[in-house]
Enzyme design. Structure first.
Site, short mmCIF file in Angstrom:
data_model
loop_
_atom_site.label_atom_id
_atom_site.label_comp_id
_atom_site.label_asym_id
_atom_site.label_seq_id
_atom_site.Cartn_x
_atom_site.Cartn_y
_atom_site.Cartn_z
N THR A 1 -69.29 78.90 50.20
CA THR A 1 -68.18 78.28 49.49
C THR A 1 -67.28 77.65 50.55
O THR A 1 -66.48 78.34 51.20
CB THR A 1 -67.39 79.33 48.67
N HIS A 2 -67.44 76.35 50.73
CA HIS A 2 -66.82 75.67 51.87
C HIS A 2 -65.29 75.80 51.86
O HIS A 2 -64.67 75.95 52.92
CB HIS A 2 -67.25 74.20 51.87
N LYS B 1 -60.28 98.52 52.11
CA LYS B 1 -59.54 98.03 53.28
C LYS B 1 -58.33 97.15 52.90
O LYS B 1 -57.29 97.22 53.54
CB LYS B 1 -60.45 97.21 54.20
N GLY C 1 -75.18 95.13 64.10
CA GLY C 1 -73.81 95.62 64.03
C GLY C 1 -73.62 97.09 64.35
O GLY C 1 -72.50 97.61 64.21
N MET D 1 -73.60 91.33 61.89
CA MET D 1 -72.71 92.48 61.71
C MET D 1 -73.37 93.60 60.89
O MET D 1 -72.90 94.72 60.89
CB MET D 1 -71.41 92.04 61.02
N ALA E 1 -64.88 90.34 56.52
CA ALA E 1 -65.44 90.62 57.85
C ALA E 1 -65.17 89.46 58.81
O ALA E 1 -64.85 89.67 59.98
CB ALA E 1 -66.94 90.89 57.73
N SER F 1 -69.59 107.51 60.39
CA SER F 1 -68.33 107.81 61.10
C SER F 1 -68.16 109.28 61.45
O SER F 1 -67.74 109.59 62.58
CB SER F 1 -67.14 107.30 60.28
#
Ligand code: ATR
Length: 273
Positions: free
Chosen positions: A152-153, A65, A237, A213, A130, A16
């Site tokens: 993990t459905h 985040k 990404g 990503m 994400a 960044s």
């Protein structure tokens, strides 16, 4: 000089500062952009101190985040939907505005690669932060269908239910998936452990677009795998990183930097070209 930085842990290898310094030069904005790596339980304090001492804005990355989401004074609609904040701006009224530019960055990068999203069948792998950040911006492009598949459905099911009001989104197990898909987006962190999401090779065809990503100096494990099975258009990404940064820069400075040249310089910096 106006001060910006990125909070993360670890953050030493963040690109960044490189990206925003180039944006500032290109748009002739006077600003400096640094790094901050507070201990995980000291983020709230570090954030407050940064703004108390005159900071104008910051980016927030892993693992802060979700915490940033709870610490700002108000949230943009897209940050509210994402449940996470990656960009904070101190407004002229002294309000800390939390935003999320990740999903917009993904969509901008897909478009810059010429990927058509309208009326397409999209498969999104993963149901973590994400994936959550990508859903609303992807659905806003009006795909004909967006399927979420996750190890993990139940997490994929929850996410599909949460975004159902925005478009045709469903959850399927990896075993249930039936092609053809036009675009597969890998939002899982599988490659961090050198693993692959358990996707059937039969779902890959020559006209599919593959987006990971993740990025690195060489192909990610997922991109290598997809190429082996015949995918011709693969994207990592890195472009999303630059596009989400451009969107954050625009939020802060009210001027949109160009991304093409910066992406080229970043690739050179990483040794990709
Ligand atoms: P992020 O914020 O980057 O999305 P996360 O919230 O930890 O990170 O989510 C990581 C995602 O990658 C999850 O969807 C995870 O699946 P689970 O929900 O089953 O944990 C997925 N993931 C991680 N390793 C994986 C692997 N080896 N194979 C498939 N999916 C994987």
């Amino acid at each position: 000089m106006d001060r910006y930085l990125v909070f993360g842990h670890p953050v030493r290898h963040s690109k960044s500062p490189f990206i925003h310094t180039l944006f500032a030069r290109q748009t002739q904005q006077e600003l400096e952009y640094g790094l901050a790596e507070p201990a995980v339980d000291e983020f709230a304090h570090a954030l407050r101190t940064f703004f108390d001492q005159g900071g104008k804005g910051c980016n927030v990355t892993v693992p802060f985040k979700e915490q940033a989401f709870t610490l700002v004074d108000c949230l943009s609609p897209r940050a509210k939907r994402a449940g996470a904040v990656n960009t904070i701006k101190l407004t002229d009224d002294g309000v800390l505005l939390g935003d999320n530019t990740d999903g917009a960055g993904l969509v901008a990068d897909l478009k810059s690669h010429g990927v058509t999203l309208a009326d397409s069948r999209i498969l999104l792998l993963g149901a973590g932060g994400a994936a959550r950040g990508a859903l609303a911006p992807l659905l806003a492009e009006l795909p004909s269908e967006l399927v979420i598949a996750n190890r993990t459905h139940t997490k994929a099911q929850q996410l599909a239910a949460e975004f159902h009001d925005l478009g045709p989104v469903t959850a399927q197990t990896y075993e249930q998936l039936a092609g053809p898909f036009d675009l597969v987006i890998n939002s899982t962190s599988a490659s961090l452990q050198g693993e692959l999401p358990p996707l059937a090779p039969a779902l890959i065809h020559t006209d599919i677009a593959i987006y990971d990503m993740m990025y690195g100096a060489s192909d990610t494990a997922f991109i290598s795998w997809a190429k082996q099975h015949g995918a011709r258009q693969t994207m990592d990404g890195l472009g999303m990183l630059v596009e989400q940064a451009a969107e954050a820069f625009t939020v802060w400075r009210g001027i949109r930097p160009g991304t093409k040249q910066v992406l080229r310089e970043l690739k050179r910096n990483l040794g990709v070209i």
